[in-house]
Design a protein around this motif. Structure first.
Motif, PDB file in Angstrom:
ATOM      1  N   PRO A   1       0.827  -1.213   0.000  1.00 23.41           N
ATOM      2  CA  PRO A   1       0.000   0.000   0.000  1.00 23.41           C
ATOM      3  C   PRO A   1       0.860   1.262   0.000  1.00 23.41           C
ATOM      4  O   PRO A   1       1.938   1.308   0.596  1.00 23.41           O
ATOM      5  CB  PRO A   1      -0.795  -0.126   1.299  1.00 23.41           C
ATOM      6  N   SER A   2       0.393   2.280  -0.681  1.00 27.09           N
ATOM      7  CA  SER A   2       1.056   3.584  -0.693  1.00 27.09           C
ATOM      8  C   SER A   2       0.010   4.655  -0.924  1.00 27.09           C
ATOM      9  O   SER A   2      -0.990   4.418  -1.610  1.00 27.09           O
ATOM     10  CB  SER A   2       2.138   3.651  -1.773  1.00 27.09           C
ATOM     11  N   ALA A   3       0.231   5.839  -0.348  1.00 25.48           N
ATOM     12  CA  ALA A   3      -0.734   6.931  -0.455  1.00 25.48           C
ATOM     13  C   ALA A   3      -0.118   8.115  -1.187  1.00 25.48           C
ATOM     14  O   ALA A   3       1.074   8.392  -1.052  1.00 25.48           O
ATOM     15  CB  ALA A   3      -1.209   7.368   0.930  1.00 25.48           C
ATOM     16  N   VAL A   4      -0.948   8.806  -1.957  1.00 20.08           N
ATOM     17  CA  VAL A   4      -0.552  10.039  -2.630  1.00 20.08           C
ATOM     18  C   VAL A   4      -1.470  11.143  -2.128  1.00 20.08           C
ATOM     19  O   VAL A   4      -2.668  11.165  -2.439  1.00 20.08           O
ATOM     20  CB  VAL A   4      -0.663   9.904  -4.165  1.00 20.08           C
ATOM     21  N   VAL A   5      -0.911  12.044  -1.317  1.00 22.00           N
ATOM     22  CA  VAL A   5      -1.668  13.143  -0.713  1.00 22.00           C
ATOM     23  C   VAL A   5      -1.022  14.448  -1.158  1.00 22.00           C
ATOM     24  O   VAL A   5       0.202  14.562  -1.148  1.00 22.00           O
ATOM     25  CB  VAL A   5      -1.679  13.038   0.826  1.00 22.00           C
TER      26      VAL A   5
ATOM     27  N   GLN B   1      -5.171   9.493  -3.065  1.00 25.48           N
ATOM     28  CA  GLN B   1      -5.217   8.148  -3.624  1.00 25.48           C
ATOM     29  C   GLN B   1      -4.430   7.170  -2.759  1.00 25.48           C
ATOM     30  O   GLN B   1      -3.387   7.539  -2.188  1.00 25.48           O
ATOM     31  CB  GLN B   1      -4.643   8.116  -5.056  1.00 25.48           C
ATOM     32  N   VAL B   2      -4.931   5.964  -2.657  1.00 22.23           N
ATOM     33  CA  VAL B   2      -4.238   4.869  -1.983  1.00 22.23           C
ATOM     34  C   VAL B   2      -4.080   3.732  -2.982  1.00 22.23           C
ATOM     35  O   VAL B   2      -5.078   3.179  -3.475  1.00 22.23           O
ATOM     36  CB  VAL B   2      -5.000   4.385  -0.734  1.00 22.23           C
ATOM     37  N   TYR B   3      -2.830   3.386  -3.308  1.00 20.43           N
ATOM     38  CA  TYR B   3      -2.520   2.329  -4.273  1.00 20.43           C
ATOM     39  C   TYR B   3      -2.167   1.036  -3.534  1.00 20.43           C
ATOM     40  O   TYR B   3      -1.540   1.070  -2.469  1.00 20.43           O
ATOM     41  CB  TYR B   3      -1.343   2.746  -5.160  1.00 20.43           C
ATOM     42  N   TYR B   4      -2.553  -0.105  -4.130  1.00 20.96           N
ATOM     43  CA  TYR B   4      -2.194  -1.397  -3.542  1.00 20.96           C
ATOM     44  C   TYR B   4      -2.331  -2.482  -4.605  1.00 20.96           C
ATOM     45  O   TYR B   4      -2.973  -2.284  -5.655  1.00 20.96           O
ATOM     46  CB  TYR B   4      -3.075  -1.719  -2.325  1.00 20.96           C
ATOM     47  N   THR B   5      -1.727  -3.618  -4.351  1.00 23.53           N
ATOM     48  CA  THR B   5      -1.854  -4.776  -5.250  1.00 23.53           C
ATOM     49  C   THR B   5      -2.760  -5.808  -4.595  1.00 23.53           C
ATOM     50  O   THR B   5      -2.774  -5.958  -3.374  1.00 23.53           O
ATOM     51  CB  THR B   5      -0.482  -5.397  -5.547  1.00 23.53           C
ATOM     52  N   PHE B   6      -3.500  -6.530  -5.427  1.00 22.30           N
ATOM     53  CA  PHE B   6      -4.453  -7.517  -4.903  1.00 22.30           C
ATOM     54  C   PHE B   6      -4.677  -8.598  -5.953  1.00 22.30           C
ATOM     55  O   PHE B   6      -4.900  -8.304  -7.131  1.00 22.30           O
ATOM     56  CB  PHE B   6      -5.783  -6.836  -4.565  1.00 22.30           C
ATOM     57  N   LYS B   7      -4.609  -9.848  -5.521  1.00 23.72           N
ATOM     58  CA  LYS B   7      -4.881 -10.984  -6.393  1.00 23.72           C
ATOM     59  C   LYS B   7      -6.325 -11.438  -6.187  1.00 23.72           C
ATOM     60  O   LYS B   7      -6.735 -11.720  -5.055  1.00 23.72           O
ATOM     61  CB  LYS B   7      -3.920 -12.122  -6.098  1.00 23.72           C
ATOM     62  N   PRO B   8      -7.115 -11.524  -7.260  1.00 21.72           N
ATOM     63  CA  PRO B   8      -8.544 -11.865  -7.134  1.00 21.72           C
ATOM     64  C   PRO B   8      -8.801 -13.196  -6.432  1.00 21.72           C
ATOM     65  O   PRO B   8      -9.888 -13.388  -5.874  1.00 21.72           O
ATOM     66  CB  PRO B   8      -9.024 -11.909  -8.588  1.00 21.72           C
TER      67      PRO B   8
END
Length: 494
Positions: A432-436, A475-482
């Motif tokens: 996770p990472s945020a862009v503020v 924005q909050v970015y993250y990776t996720f496997k379905p």
């Protein structure tokens, strides 16, 4: 004077605040600027103090910020508006014909930034600094955001703090640029007397300087204060001074040397409710099954003059225009469109006194605490609602998912002393990472919910001294496997 490089700089000061424009240059470079007129307009009509400062700027000669601090001559047209517990400062650089201006570089080295200086007392209450540059003329004019970041200068007088504003393009010799600056201060109006009864009006002190504290020579300056009513108990006179109706005028003042300062105090009526959220916790929980659940925990206080004596509800309801004029019993929360499953409750239970208005553009929730809030009184409550996930969750080109949501407080006209936003990601989310768009504190936590195995990653964002101008997308970015979406259904099936 020392050698020549140019750069824009302008000076200004505010309610109990001193703001100065200083010039900066790399290495041994220098810059020269002249401001011909300064006019401040301070609007004290609500509990948010708004200050608009208009500056007529012209570059004349050069001043080195490090090696040489020769005075720069200028005039300031400052517009200040003072309302609630905020102080808004809006700076406009103007040319000699009173058009939205232009700062001209008459030196030989390109100028790339302007430095704003704040006295330590004001820096502690500084909520936001924003700057923009105007491009084009009249109907074709557009604005471009400029970065404004904290900076340090050597030999700062009395602990002065600085912000550096980066110009869109470095100004070469003879070039001009149009700039506008806004900064906001909170908790800048002092209730006096500190305690009032239910039937009394709220009076406040507003402190400032009739003269703009600046390291440069000021040719001409004027300050206008717009008061909420014609009731002004007292004010400091620095001739020429004139009170006419709801406007108090200081100046014009001519040709004042660097660091001139003339403190003034205005004692006036201001019955605006000082709505301050001491702590706000917003939890944003993402479910890939199609829902975004928002839960907001509020600790609200009326930060105005404290209430003394007994409270009479009969008097409050029978004489609303005379009793409890500085209290408030309604709050308005701006929510996203397509909101659903809205609730409003406190420790006792559900509070039925709320009204939701919603359309395709926005939703507004009007809430009423169980009792009206007078100065010093507090209320704690929770607002919750759901949103369709498709409106806020997207996929980036690199395959990551990202949440696009609003920072800040949904309640109108409030200051938030401490804001915490917790974004709860689905179980199995990684990186996770945020862009503020402004500095915030960030950390990671883990939360366990029903049927969780390894727990859910929580990205925590914290900020202090938050005002309505902080309501911007982040924005909050993250990776996720379905495949992780099948974990809970399989557990239930087994």
């Amino acid at each position: 004077m020392a050698s020549s490089t140019s750069m824009e700089g302008a000076g200004l000061t505010l309610p109990f605040l001193i703001l100065t424009f200083l010039t900066t240059a790399a290495a041994s470079s220098t810059n020269q600027i002249q401001i011909l007129n300064a006019e401040r307009r301070i609007d004290l009509s609500s509990h948010i103090v708004k200050v608009f400062l208009t500056l007529k700027v012209q570059t004349l000669y050069i001043c080195a910020i490090v090696a040489n601090r020769d005075p720069i001559s200028y005039t300031v047209l400052a517009t200040l508006m003072i309302g609630s517990s905020f102080v808004f400062v809006f700076l406009l650089f103007m040319d000699t014909s009173m058009n939205l201006i232009q700062v001209e570089n008459v030196g030989t080295t390109p100028a790339s930034e302007i430095v704003l200086a704040f006295a330590p007392a004001q820096a502690d209450h500084l909520a936001l600094v924003k700057a923009q540059a105007a491009i084009g003329k009249k109907k074709k004019k557009s604005y471009v955001h400029l970065d404004a970041n904290p900076t340090e200068l050597p030999d700062a007088p009395n602990g002065t703090k600085y912000f550096s504003i980066s110009l869109l393009n470095p100004l070469s010799s003879g070039e001009t640029a149009t700039l506008e600056v806004l900064y906001i201060l909170t908790h800048s109006l002092e209730p006096f007397p500190a305690e009032i009864s239910q039937s009394e009006s709220q009076l406040v002190y507003f402190r400032d300087s009739a003269l703009i504290l600046s390291p440069y020579h000021v040719k001409q300056q004027t300050t206008f204060l717009k008061t909420p009513s014609t009731k002004v108990e007292s004010f400091t006179r620095v001739e020429p001074t004139k009170l006419s109706g709801r406007e108090l005028k200081y100046g014009p003042y001519e040709d004042h040397p660097p660091y001139s300062f003339s403190p003034v105090i205005v004692h006036l009526e201001n019955n605006s409710p000082f709505a301050v959220v001491e702590e706000l916790l917003r939890e944003v929980e993402i479910s890939h099954w199609g829902n975004l659940q928002i839960t907001e925990h509020y600790k609200l206080v009326h930060a105005g003059a404290r209430h003394k004596g007994v409270f009479s509800r009969v008097e409050y309801q029978s004489r609303p225009s005379l009793s409890g004029t500085s209290s408030f019993k309604h709050l308005l929360a701006s929510l996203p469109p397509r909101v659903h499953s809205v609730y409003y409750r406190d420790d006792i239970g559900n509070i039925s006194s709320s009204h939701l208005r919603s359309d395709y553009r926005k939703s507004e929730l009007e809430i009423e605490p169980r009792y009206p809030l007078f100065g010093g009184w507090k209320a704690t409550f929770v607002i919750g609602y759901g949103l369709p996930l498709e409106d806020f969750l997207f996929e980036s080109p690199d395959g990551k998912r990202y949440l696009n949501f609003s920072f800040g407080c949904p309640l109108a006209e409030t200051v938030v002393d401490k804001l915490t936003i917790k974004v709860v990601l689905p179980e199995g989310s990684k990186d996770p990472s945020a862009v503020v768009p402004f500095p915030v504190e960030q950390r990671l936590e883990t939360k366990y919910s029903y049927l969780d195995v390894v727990g859910r990653t929580v990205l925590v964002l914290e900020n202090k001294n938050v005002v309505p101008e902080h309501i911007t997308p982040f924005q909050v970015y993250y990776t996720f496997k379905p495949i992780f979406m099948l974990a809970e259904p399989l557990m239930l099936a087994s």
